[in-house]
Design an enzyme around this catalytic site. Sequence first.
Site, mmCIF file in Angstrom:
data_model
loop_
_atom_site.group_PDB
_atom_site.id
_atom_site.type_symbol
_atom_site.label_atom_id
_atom_site.label_comp_id
_atom_site.label_asym_id
_atom_site.label_seq_id
_atom_site.Cartn_x
_atom_site.Cartn_y
_atom_site.Cartn_z
ATOM 1 N N SER A 1 -1.463 25.307 -19.777
ATOM 2 C CA SER A 1 -2.625 26.073 -19.317
ATOM 3 C C SER A 1 -3.883 25.373 -19.810
ATOM 4 C CB SER A 1 -2.533 27.529 -19.810
ATOM 5 O OG SER A 1 -3.602 28.294 -19.310
ATOM 6 N N THR A 2 -4.675 26.020 -20.658
ATOM 7 C CA THR A 2 -5.934 25.439 -21.109
ATOM 8 C C THR A 2 -5.703 24.080 -21.769
ATOM 9 O OG1 THR A 2 -6.688 27.685 -21.569
ATOM 10 C CG2 THR A 2 -8.013 25.893 -22.465
ATOM 11 N N MET B 1 -3.751 28.842 -23.611
ATOM 12 C CA MET B 1 -3.975 30.131 -24.261
ATOM 13 C C MET B 1 -2.945 31.145 -23.775
ATOM 14 S SD MET B 1 -7.510 31.320 -22.356
ATOM 15 C CE MET B 1 -7.455 33.000 -22.978
ATOM 16 N N HIS C 1 -1.376 26.679 -15.136
ATOM 17 C CA HIS C 1 -2.171 27.823 -14.677
ATOM 18 C C HIS C 1 -3.415 27.310 -13.948
ATOM 19 C CE1 HIS C 1 -0.389 30.356 -18.206
ATOM 20 N NE2 HIS C 1 0.466 30.231 -17.193
ATOM 21 N N ASP D 1 2.479 32.751 -22.394
ATOM 22 C CA ASP D 1 3.364 32.490 -21.260
ATOM 23 C C ASP D 1 4.330 31.362 -21.600
ATOM 24 O OD1 ASP D 1 4.397 32.696 -18.711
ATOM 25 O OD2 ASP D 1 2.881 31.396 -17.804
#
Length: 377
Positions: A177-178, A302, A204, A305
């Site tokens: 993600s991030t 972050m 994401h 998940d």
Amino acid sequence: MNPIRVMVVDDSVVVRKIVTDVLSADPDIEVVGTAVNGRIALGKLEQLKPDLVTMDIEMPEMNGIEAVRAIRGGAGGQQHSRVPIVMFSTLTERGASATLDALSAGANDYVTKPANVGSVNQSMESVREQLIPKIKALTGRPVSMGAARAAAPPPPPPAAPRTGPGKKPAVLVIGSSTGGPEALAKVLPQLPASLPVPVLLVQHMPPVFTRQFAQRLDRLCPLRVVEASDGTLLAPGVVHLAPGDHHLVVRPSGPRGGRPGLYTGLNQGPPENFCRPAVDPLFRSAVAAFDGAVLAVVLTGMGSDGRNGAGEIRAAGGTVLVQDQSTSVVWGMPGAVSQAGYADEVLPLHRIPEAINRHLAGVAGQRPITAVAGGAR
């Protein structure tokens, strides 16, 4: 604890006011200044010393990408600030391309500007939901996801210690993600075109962005990288990236009349861990389709998940690698897996390609990929 000092950079007076009002309403955040373009932002950076910068992309005189490069000291610039930068992007082909350029230049994350919303209040709520958690995560503050997020599923029990070797992997699954786009741009190019297993990847990202990102990774990698489509037969050496707003899973059968084997599946089931695509559905489906013969990698991001899916992979005899805290932009997802006891190895980013290749050494590729019994291919 002192409030997070934020500088807002945008040439639109309306957007500056929306962002400033939203951030100022949070007691943990203080807007210390604004700028109408990248050049003015550079001049204010040393003076204001913000903890984080929000940066528009399309601006006169110096756009957001040029400003990020200057802040990071690129193209002969004198500044070498590591201040976190969150880009404001539009959900368009051009916006996606520019955002990926900004991430490559050193921006940390992005949010999409509200589009087709009916009121200022809706625009403010969209900015609040997207931006504030990212600001807090990137500055190391606790992230409150709201009351609804308390309903997240509890983690499965901690994995038992390894008593013997795990199953030989028949598939590689990756979640991020991030900070993930740049992490993936460093990991995937180090994997050979002869990789003996298929790769399924959840980053994401919204629609449009995933198509552009797959094309960029494909240009960087010996492997073939595609935005996943529904009903594609899995084959070694091909990376399937989950498209925005769709969960990616492994299906035990393909279209009617298709060849026997394992296939990609897309669905728009409910978000999991407040994400769609989400990592957990992919991990769960891989465990079922490959009988636990799964190598999973959880990179920077972050939230949590992938934690529960990683637990299922470990319980079924698969192997889980996670990125370490020092090299993660945000140690949320990999940290959650590690702290739950599901990580076989916790590694700095530069060591993850070697670990993947090591775990796949000796795996004999075959086409098409068929269901795996007990980890044997």
